[in-house]
Design a protein around this motif. Structure first.
Motif, PDB file in Angstrom:
ATOM      1  N   ALA A  79       0.805  -1.214   0.000  1.00 40.69           N
ATOM      2  CA  ALA A  79       0.000   0.000   0.000  1.00 40.69           C
ATOM      3  C   ALA A  79       0.845   1.274   0.000  1.00 40.69           C
ATOM      4  CB  ALA A  79      -0.929  -0.003   1.213  1.00 40.69           C
ATOM      5  N   TYR A  80       2.154   1.106   0.243  1.00 43.44           N
ATOM      6  CA  TYR A  80       3.081   2.240   0.167  1.00 43.44           C
ATOM      7  C   TYR A  80       4.498   1.659   0.046  1.00 43.44           C
ATOM      8  CZ  TYR A  80       4.173   1.220   5.089  1.00 43.44           C
ATOM      9  OH  TYR A  80       4.563   0.594   6.253  1.00 43.44           O
ATOM     10  N   GLU A  81       5.464   2.543  -0.182  1.00 43.87           N
ATOM     11  CA  GLU A  81       6.858   2.092  -0.204  1.00 43.87           C
ATOM     12  C   GLU A  81       7.590   2.670   0.998  1.00 43.87           C
ATOM     13  OE1 GLU A  81       8.578   3.068  -4.056  1.00 43.87           O
ATOM     14  OE2 GLU A  81       6.723   2.353  -4.973  1.00 43.87           O
ATOM     15  N   ALA A  82       8.570   1.919   1.492  1.00 42.18           N
ATOM     16  CA  ALA A  82       9.250   2.366   2.704  1.00 42.18           C
ATOM     17  C   ALA A  82      10.760   2.389   2.511  1.00 42.18           C
ATOM     18  CB  ALA A  82       8.903   1.446   3.861  1.00 42.18           C
ATOM     19  N   HIS A  83      11.406   3.331   3.174  1.00 49.16           N
ATOM     20  CA  HIS A  83      12.871   3.428   3.198  1.00 49.16           C
ATOM     21  C   HIS A  83      13.426   2.161   3.875  1.00 49.16           C
ATOM     22  CE1 HIS A  83      16.843   4.860   4.390  1.00 49.16           C
ATOM     23  NE2 HIS A  83      16.717   5.763   3.424  1.00 49.16           N
ATOM     24  N   PRO A  84      14.583   1.651   3.394  1.00 47.57           N
ATOM     25  CA  PRO A  84      15.140   0.424   4.000  1.00 47.57           C
ATOM     26  C   PRO A  84      15.288   0.493   5.522  1.00 47.57           C
ATOM     27  CG  PRO A  84      16.374   1.017   2.028  1.00 47.57           C
ATOM     28  CD  PRO A  84      15.356   2.097   2.232  1.00 47.57           C
ATOM     29  N   VAL A  85      15.587   1.665   6.057  1.00 47.02           N
ATOM     30  CA  VAL A  85      15.750   1.762   7.522  1.00 47.02           C
ATOM     31  C   VAL A  85      14.428   1.433   8.220  1.00 47.02           C
ATOM     32  CG1 VAL A  85      16.214   3.335   9.447  1.00 47.02           C
ATOM     33  CG2 VAL A  85      17.656   3.410   7.401  1.00 47.02           C
ATOM     34  N   LEU A  86      13.340   1.951   7.672  1.00 50.68           N
ATOM     35  CA  LEU A  86      12.029   1.657   8.253  1.00 50.68           C
ATOM     36  C   LEU A  86      11.710   0.167   8.103  1.00 50.68           C
ATOM     37  CD1 LEU A  86       9.337   2.540   9.550  1.00 50.68           C
ATOM     38  CD2 LEU A  86       8.483   3.020   7.252  1.00 50.68           C
ATOM     39  N   PRO A 126      -3.832   4.600  13.926  1.00 45.50           N
ATOM     40  CA  PRO A 126      -2.467   5.097  14.130  1.00 45.50           C
ATOM     41  C   PRO A 126      -1.497   4.656  13.027  1.00 45.50           C
ATOM     42  CG  PRO A 126      -3.318   4.169  16.160  1.00 45.50           C
ATOM     43  CD  PRO A 126      -4.319   3.845  15.100  1.00 45.50           C
ATOM     44  N   SER A 127      -1.684   3.453  12.457  1.00 48.89           N
ATOM     45  CA  SER A 127      -0.773   3.029  11.386  1.00 48.89           C
ATOM     46  C   SER A 127      -0.865   3.992  10.201  1.00 48.89           C
ATOM     47  CB  SER A 127      -1.118   1.616  10.924  1.00 48.89           C
ATOM     48  OG  SER A 127      -0.867   0.715  11.963  1.00 48.89           O
ATOM     49  N   LYS A 128      -2.089   4.385   9.884  1.00 46.42           N
ATOM     50  CA  LYS A 128      -2.293   5.351   8.799  1.00 46.42           C
ATOM     51  C   LYS A 128      -1.593   6.681   9.121  1.00 46.42           C
ATOM     52  CE  LYS A 128      -6.221   7.616   9.248  1.00 46.42           C
ATOM     53  NZ  LYS A 128      -7.677   7.863   9.244  1.00 46.42           N
ATOM     54  N   TRP A 129      -1.725   7.128  10.372  1.00 46.35           N
ATOM     55  CA  TRP A 129      -1.095   8.400  10.759  1.00 46.35           C
ATOM     56  C   TRP A 129       0.427   8.296  10.682  1.00 46.35           C
ATOM     57  CZ3 TRP A 129      -4.928   8.163  15.400  1.00 46.35           C
ATOM     58  CH2 TRP A 129      -6.180   8.575  14.969  1.00 46.35           C
ATOM     59  N   TRP A 130       0.987   7.176  11.121  1.00 48.89           N
ATOM     60  CA  TRP A 130       2.445   6.971  11.026  1.00 48.89           C
ATOM     61  C   TRP A 130       2.889   7.014   9.563  1.00 48.89           C
ATOM     62  CZ3 TRP A 130       6.122   7.483  14.399  1.00 48.89           C
ATOM     63  CH2 TRP A 130       5.914   7.170  15.742  1.00 48.89           C
ATOM     64  N   ILE A 131       2.187   6.238   8.725  1.00 47.40           N
ATOM     65  CA  ILE A 131       2.602   6.150   7.312  1.00 47.40           C
ATOM     66  C   ILE A 131       2.546   7.539   6.672  1.00 47.40           C
ATOM     67  CG2 ILE A 131       2.009   5.181   5.052  1.00 47.40           C
ATOM     68  CD1 ILE A 131       0.851   2.713   6.637  1.00 47.40           C
ATOM     69  N   LYS A 132       1.476   8.258   6.959  1.00 45.63           N
ATOM     70  CA  LYS A 132       1.309   9.601   6.378  1.00 45.63           C
ATOM     71  C   LYS A 132       2.391  10.551   6.908  1.00 45.63           C
ATOM     72  CE  LYS A 132      -0.926  12.633   3.961  1.00 45.63           C
ATOM     73  NZ  LYS A 132      -0.929  12.545   2.506  1.00 45.63           N
ATOM     74  N   ASN A 146       4.798   7.034  -2.229  1.00 42.65           N
ATOM     75  CA  ASN A 146       3.795   6.376  -3.093  1.00 42.65           C
ATOM     76  C   ASN A 146       2.657   5.735  -2.309  1.00 42.65           C
ATOM     77  OD1 ASN A 146       5.213   7.138  -5.345  1.00 42.65           O
ATOM     78  ND2 ASN A 146       6.401   5.245  -5.431  1.00 42.65           N
ATOM     79  N   LEU A 147       2.093   6.510  -1.399  1.00 39.00           N
ATOM     80  CA  LEU A 147       0.968   6.022  -0.601  1.00 39.00           C
ATOM     81  C   LEU A 147      -0.246   5.829  -1.508  1.00 39.00           C
ATOM     82  CD1 LEU A 147       2.946   7.112   1.500  1.00 39.00           C
ATOM     83  CD2 LEU A 147       1.033   8.172   2.682  1.00 39.00           C
ATOM     84  N   LYS A 148      -0.828   4.643  -1.469  1.00 41.12           N
ATOM     85  CA  LYS A 148      -2.001   4.393  -2.324  1.00 41.12           C
ATOM     86  C   LYS A 148      -3.283   4.692  -1.543  1.00 41.12           C
ATOM     87  CE  LYS A 148       0.194   0.841  -5.054  1.00 41.12           C
ATOM     88  NZ  LYS A 148       0.672  -0.477  -4.658  1.00 41.12           N
TER      89      LYS A 148
END
Ligand code: ZN
Ligand code: ZN
Length: 378
Positions: free
Chosen positions: A70-77, A260-266, A276-278
């Protein structure tokens, strides 16, 4: 779907013993110790903190990032989430996501959905983890996850999962116990209680979130929206929305939905850690809700003598709603594009905005009229 399995299940004794003993320890030893000796604040702070970290790793990482992309994340995350997934002790991200993709693909199917709710609360909650119905359908070749098999962080975690997972679940409570001089407390609260609590809350998404709650977005499957579960699982309880629009990085789609997961991702997207949040458009969401209501009304009025007349009325209102809906979002898009490109004269921008606002008002009126009619019957 009542397709039953023919082969005899084979019990997975290590899981039965582990889940059984940890559960008994959590419901007996943890309260007993508290009554007998009392707890320090730091034990519960660590217990709750580690629970939140591991369950967020499952929700943000295993579920929304790896299962659904649903989104892409930096390798550290990714590394942090993979570490939290080890702490959660729910198998590797690859294994978990592969099962979860099967669950979405054939939801409620007795055989193809690994934790199908159509087989009852017990099976979908934990029963599916305690037995192997071995006729080849649970083959763990991860064929449905070639993308994850190309992810070095996922594959590293998968390769060393049990070593890492058992390691951190023993080492963290142990080190905390030594550091605070609260050996038994940390073992019981940051170790046992935290693990059992987070296990069963995640399991509730497979069981209760398919049994208890409302279905505003689709009635094609058993998934339900449930605010209590959303609060307990960091936003995962909006499961009806999620099964309708699984690629959305949000599960609670309204800004006030507890997710909260949505808030973190945003929030992490503002500093480039996620990208690239879908997100599904409001238009599609509104349409899904109206369609579900229409189908409900259809079902409930089918037996009435004037069913046809009612259906005609409902269809007319529904069609007007849908056409106004696409008008308003086309107008909004035009106006936003004009604003972004600054190619148009300002009075043209203003006109587009006014047009959009007028259409939006029309749509809201139509929606009120539609809801009034549809809710009479649905
Ligand atoms: Zn589900
Ligand atoms: Zn999902």
């Amino acid at each position: 779907m009542s397709e039953q399995t023919n082969s005899k299940p084979e019990f997975i004794w290590i899981n039965i013993i582990f889940f059984g003993l940890s559960f008994i320890a959590a419901i007996i030893l943890v309260p007993w110790y508290g009554f007998e000796y009392g707890y320090h604040f730091s034990s519960w702070a660590w217990g709750i903190g580690l629970w939140l970290f591991s369950s967020t790793s499952i929700s943000m990482g295993y579920h929304r990032l790896w299962s659904h992309k649903a989104y892409e994340a930096h390798p550290v995350l990714k590394v942090i989430l993979a570490f939290g997934g080890c702490l959660a002790l729910q198998n590797s991200a690859l294994h978990w996501s592969s099962d979860h993709r099967k669950h979405h693909k054939d939801v409620d199917h007795d055989v193809l959905d690994p934790y199908s709710a159509s087989r009852g609360f017990w099976h979908s909650h934990i029963g599916w983890l305690l037995k192997r119905e071995d006729n080849g359908r649970y083959d763990q070749d991860y064929k449905n996850s070639p993308d994850l098999q190309r992810d070095p962080i996922v594959m590293f975690q998968h390769k060393y999962y049990w070593l890492l997972s058992v390691g951190v679940n023993v080492a963290i409570p142990l080190l905390l116990g030594l550091a605070y001089g609260l050996f038994w407390e940390m073992l019981l609260v940051a170790g046992v209680w935290r693990l059992v609590w987070s296990h069963h809350l995640t399991f509730f998404i497979n069981s209760l979130a398919h049994i208890w709650g409302t279905r505003p977005y689709t009635e094609e499957n058993s998934a339900r929206d449930n605010i209590v579960l959303a609060v307990l699982t960091g936003g995962e309880g909006y499961h009806n929305y999620h099964h309708k629009f699984q690629y959305d990085y949000r599960n609670g789609v309204r800004w006030w939905h507890f997710d909260p997961s949505k808030w973190w991702i945003k929030a992490l997207s503002w500093i480039g850690i996620t990208k690239n949040l879908k997100a599904v458009s409001v238009e599609k969401i509104e349409k899904a809700k109206a369609e579900t209501l229409l189908l409900k009304a259809k079902e409930k009025t089918a037996h009435l003598a004037n069913a046809e007349e009612i259906m005609q009325k409902l269809h007319d209102e529904y069609e007007q709603l849908v056409s106004k809906l696409s008008e308003v979002y086309a107008a909004q898009k035009q106006w936003l594009e004009a604003k972004k490109n600054k190619l148009l004269e300002s009075y043209e921008q203003l006109n587009l905005r006014q047009e959009y606002e007028q259409l939006k008002k029309n749509f809201e009126l139509q929606k009120a009229s539609w809801l009034q009619l549809a809710k009479q019957y649905a």
